[in-house]
Write a protein that holds these residues in place. Structure first.
Motif, PDB file in Angstrom:
ATOM      1  N   PRO A 186       7.481   0.538  12.327  1.00 58.32           N
ATOM      2  CA  PRO A 186       7.142   0.304  10.576  1.00 58.32           C
ATOM      3  C   PRO A 186       8.018   0.712   9.743  1.00 58.32           C
ATOM      4  O   PRO A 186       7.723   1.849   9.893  1.00 58.32           O
ATOM      5  CB  PRO A 186       5.703  -0.424  10.195  1.00 58.32           C
ATOM      6  CG  PRO A 186       4.458   0.720  10.966  1.00 58.32           C
ATOM      7  CD  PRO A 186       5.362   1.010  12.279  1.00 58.32           C
ATOM      8  N   ARG A 187       8.615   0.426   8.492  1.00 61.56           N
ATOM      9  CA  ARG A 187       9.649   1.125   8.136  1.00 61.56           C
ATOM     10  C   ARG A 187       9.134   0.828   6.357  1.00 61.56           C
ATOM     11  O   ARG A 187       8.373  -0.848   6.857  1.00 61.56           O
ATOM     12  CB  ARG A 187      10.848   1.039   7.990  1.00 61.56           C
ATOM     13  CG  ARG A 187      11.886   1.172   9.619  1.00 61.56           C
ATOM     14  CD  ARG A 187      12.894   1.058   8.945  1.00 61.56           C
ATOM     15  NE  ARG A 187      13.733   1.274  10.596  1.00 61.56           N
ATOM     16  CZ  ARG A 187      14.153   2.574  10.845  1.00 61.56           C
ATOM     17  NH1 ARG A 187      13.998   3.611  10.148  1.00 61.56           N
ATOM     18  NH2 ARG A 187      14.791   3.225  12.015  1.00 61.56           N
ATOM     19  N   HIS A 188       8.811   1.830   5.585  1.00 60.83           N
ATOM     20  CA  HIS A 188       8.155   1.512   4.537  1.00 60.83           C
ATOM     21  C   HIS A 188       9.389   1.390   3.399  1.00 60.83           C
ATOM     22  O   HIS A 188      11.000   2.410   3.443  1.00 60.83           O
ATOM     23  CB  HIS A 188       7.379   2.660   3.653  1.00 60.83           C
ATOM     24  CG  HIS A 188       6.205   2.975   4.548  1.00 60.83           C
ATOM     25  ND1 HIS A 188       5.519   2.299   4.492  1.00 60.83           N
ATOM     26  CD2 HIS A 188       5.310   3.570   6.084  1.00 60.83           C
ATOM     27  CE1 HIS A 188       4.503   2.388   5.087  1.00 60.83           C
ATOM     28  NE2 HIS A 188       4.328   3.406   5.814  1.00 60.83           N
ATOM     29  N   ASN A 189       8.320   1.334   2.715  1.00 59.60           N
ATOM     30  CA  ASN A 189      10.634   1.313   0.895  1.00 59.60           C
ATOM     31  C   ASN A 189      10.326   2.227   0.015  1.00 59.60           C
ATOM     32  O   ASN A 189      11.586   2.821  -0.577  1.00 59.60           O
ATOM     33  CB  ASN A 189      10.455  -0.299   0.653  1.00 59.60           C
ATOM     34  CG  ASN A 189      10.043  -1.368   0.576  1.00 59.60           C
ATOM     35  OD1 ASN A 189      11.184  -0.948   1.562  1.00 59.60           O
ATOM     36  ND2 ASN A 189       9.512  -2.707   0.038  1.00 59.60           N
ATOM     37  N   LEU A 190       8.858   2.817   0.288  1.00 60.00           N
ATOM     38  CA  LEU A 190       9.134   4.427  -0.970  1.00 60.00           C
ATOM     39  C   LEU A 190       9.957   5.364  -0.564  1.00 60.00           C
ATOM     40  O   LEU A 190       9.345   5.981   0.940  1.00 60.00           O
ATOM     41  CB  LEU A 190       7.766   5.132  -1.565  1.00 60.00           C
ATOM     42  CG  LEU A 190       6.949   4.003  -2.026  1.00 60.00           C
ATOM     43  CD1 LEU A 190       5.414   4.360  -1.388  1.00 60.00           C
ATOM     44  CD2 LEU A 190       7.502   3.537  -3.178  1.00 60.00           C
TER      45      LEU A 190
END
Length: 544
Positions: A17-21
């Motif tokens: 999964p990828r994060h926005n921060l």
């Protein structure tokens, strides 16, 4: 084995999964926090109690500010530390002014202190009380360290600000009371660095040479006008108090008004209520001294005049009791003449009295001839008694032998007794002859000794025409040099004494006569068979 297990290390699977921060490093985050804290708290004033203050070898001071709920680390850089008027101490409640920052190496925040001040007057008084108690325990305030001020100082040293009214008041008061030489050491009396300047001024005055171009003061005045407790803090600093206690020159503290009290007041030799009062304490009033000297001089002159009058009256009284000296000398002279006359008369009387005593004693003495005759009579009596006793003993023995022989019948015994009786008669005759010879010899020796003793007597010499000369002390005069013209002497002849006086000094003996002296006949041989008899002492009167 699942597909996830077969993926390479460090490579995210395609299905992760990828994060926005965005991702940031620890350093980036620490720097962001540092900028945020410094921008938000660029200038703060923090109140707290100092805990664990420590000065590192670099000169920086590290400490902690705390209250009842939190703790804040703090640091004071070396340059700021030198400028602070308040030194960090354990338990001191202060207000620290500075800026907040973070220390990324420990993930902590701290305050960079730029200035320190006490948190209220109560804390300041508590600090001063604690410092006073500590310095008093060291003996800096002891009464035995106090020294008396000189009565009339020639040079007065003043440590104060040169621009204030204090120095003018001191100079004016000194000029009014007793003008003297004043040395002023200008210093700051409040603010940063004031305490060091005051301590340096006190030490500088003590370092001066008493006989140098700038003489060392005889007394020091440390003065300042009135002010608040913060304004007078420079005179409460430990460095100032120690400099005042170590001063060799007597020191007067004149800081503030009469109600103001600083720690230098306890270390000084004398405390003045005001700077003007200090000037009055160090010098006397010149006019009062002149008046006192004049009064003392008049009193001294009056006392001396009274003393001289009393001594003159006393001397006059003693003179009345003294006798007339001329009359006293005349009386003593008359007494001396009387004593001299009596002494001149007493001396011949004493000599006659002593001469009579000697004659009486001489009359009581027996002559040698009489003594010899008496001893000869005793010796003859003893010899006759001895002869009688010997004869009686021989007769008794003879009778005893005759009686014994008559009783014996045999002829041989009778013949033996007769022979023994003949021997006894012969021995008795020999004993009688020996006793007679002994008595004759002893009598002859006694007669010779008597004649010799009589020949040795000076009376025999006087009988031949000689004279015995004696002085006043009855000592024989044997030489002409022992006489003097006018000397009284006594001439003793064979038939008496005659007093005489020496007419002149001793002269040379007369020259010998040309005719030879007649030769004396030789002496008859004595009993010893030698010519002249016993010559051991026979030459005493040969030359007469």
């Amino acid at each position: 084995m699942t597909p996830a297990d077969t993926s390479l290390p460090g490579v995210a699977p395609s299905s992760a999964p990828r994060h926005n921060l965005p991702e940031v490093s620890v350093s980036e985050l620490s720097q962001a926090l540092k900028r945020t804290v410094e921008d938000a708290f660029g200038r703060v004033r923090v109140r707290g109690e100092i805990s664990q203050p420590k000065v590192a070898g670099s000169g920086h001071c590290y400490l902690r500010l705390k209250d009842d709920a939190a703790v804040l680390d703090g640091v004071i850089w070396r340059g700021t530390m030198a400028k602070l008027s308040l030194r960090p101490e354990e338990g001191l409640e202060v207000i620290a002014t500075g800026r907040l920052t973070t220390y990324p190496g420990r993930s902590s925040y701290q305050i960079i202190v730029e200035s320190l001040e006490l948190a209220g007057e109560g804390a300041l008084l508590k600090l001063l009380e604690e410092r006073k108690r500590r310095l008093a325990a060291e003996g800096l305030f002891g009464a035995e360290r106090k020294r008396a001020l000189p009565f009339l100082p020639r040079v007065v040293g003043v440590v104060t600000s040169p621009t204030g009214a204090v120095i003018r008041d001191i100079l004016h008061r000194l000029n009014d009371r007793f003008p003297c030489h004043v040395l002023v050491w200008p210093v700051r009396v409040q603010g940063e660095g004031a305490a060091d300047e005051i301590a340096a001024a006190i030490a500088g005055f003590n370092a001066l040479d008493p006989g140098g171009a700038v003489p060392r003061p005889d007394v020091l005045i440390v003065a300042r006008g009135g002010g608040s407790l913060d304004d007078l803090m420079a005179f409460n600093e430990e460095v100032v108090v120690r400099a005042a206690a170590a001063s060799v020159v007597p020191l007067v503290s004149a800081v503030g008004h009469e109600t103001d009290t600083t720690l230098i007041d306890f270390a000084a030799d004398l405390r003045a209520p005001t700077p003007t009062g200090a000037a009055e304490m160090v010098v006397p009033v010149r006019l009062d001294l002149l008046t006192r000297v004049g009064d003392d001089g008049r009193r001294l002159l009056g006392a001396m005049a009274r003393l001289l009058e009393d001594r003159a009256a006393y001397l006059t009284g003693l003179a009345r009791g003294l006798p007339d000296l001329a009359r006293r000398v005349e009386e003593l002279t008359q007494r001396l003449d009387d004593r001299a006359q009596r002494l001149a008369l007493a001396w011949p009387t004493l000599l006659e009295r002593q001469r009579a005593a000697v004659d009486r004693l001489a009359a009581r003495l027996r002559s040698p001839r009489e003594l010899v005759a008496m001893r000869a009579g005793e010796l003859g009596h003893l010899g006759r008694a001895l002869d009688g006793a010997a004869r009686r003993a021989v007769d008794d023995r003879a009778r005893a032998l005759d009686h014994l022989a008559a009783r014996l019948r045999p002829a041989p015994l009778r013949q033996e007794a007769e022979r023994r009786a003949a021997d006894l008669a012969r021995l008795s005759g020999a004993l009688d002859a020996a006793g007679a010879r002994r008595l004759n010899d002893a009598g002859a020796r006694l007669d010779g000794a008597a004649k010799l003793l009589e020949s040795y007597s000076f009376h025999k010499v006087l009988a031949r025409g000689f004279v015995l000369v004696r002085d006043r002390a009855e000592t024989p005069v044997t030489t002409a040099a022992a006489t003097a013209a006018g000397q009284a002497v006594t001439l003793q002849f064979a038939d008496g004494r005659v007093a005489a006086t020496v007419a002149g000094a001793a002269s040379d003996p007369p020259p010998p006569r040309s005719a030879p002296a007649p030769r004396r006949p030789a002496r008859k041989p004595g009993k010893s068979g030698k010519p002249g008899g016993d010559r051991r002492q026979g030459d005493l009167l040969d030359g007469l």
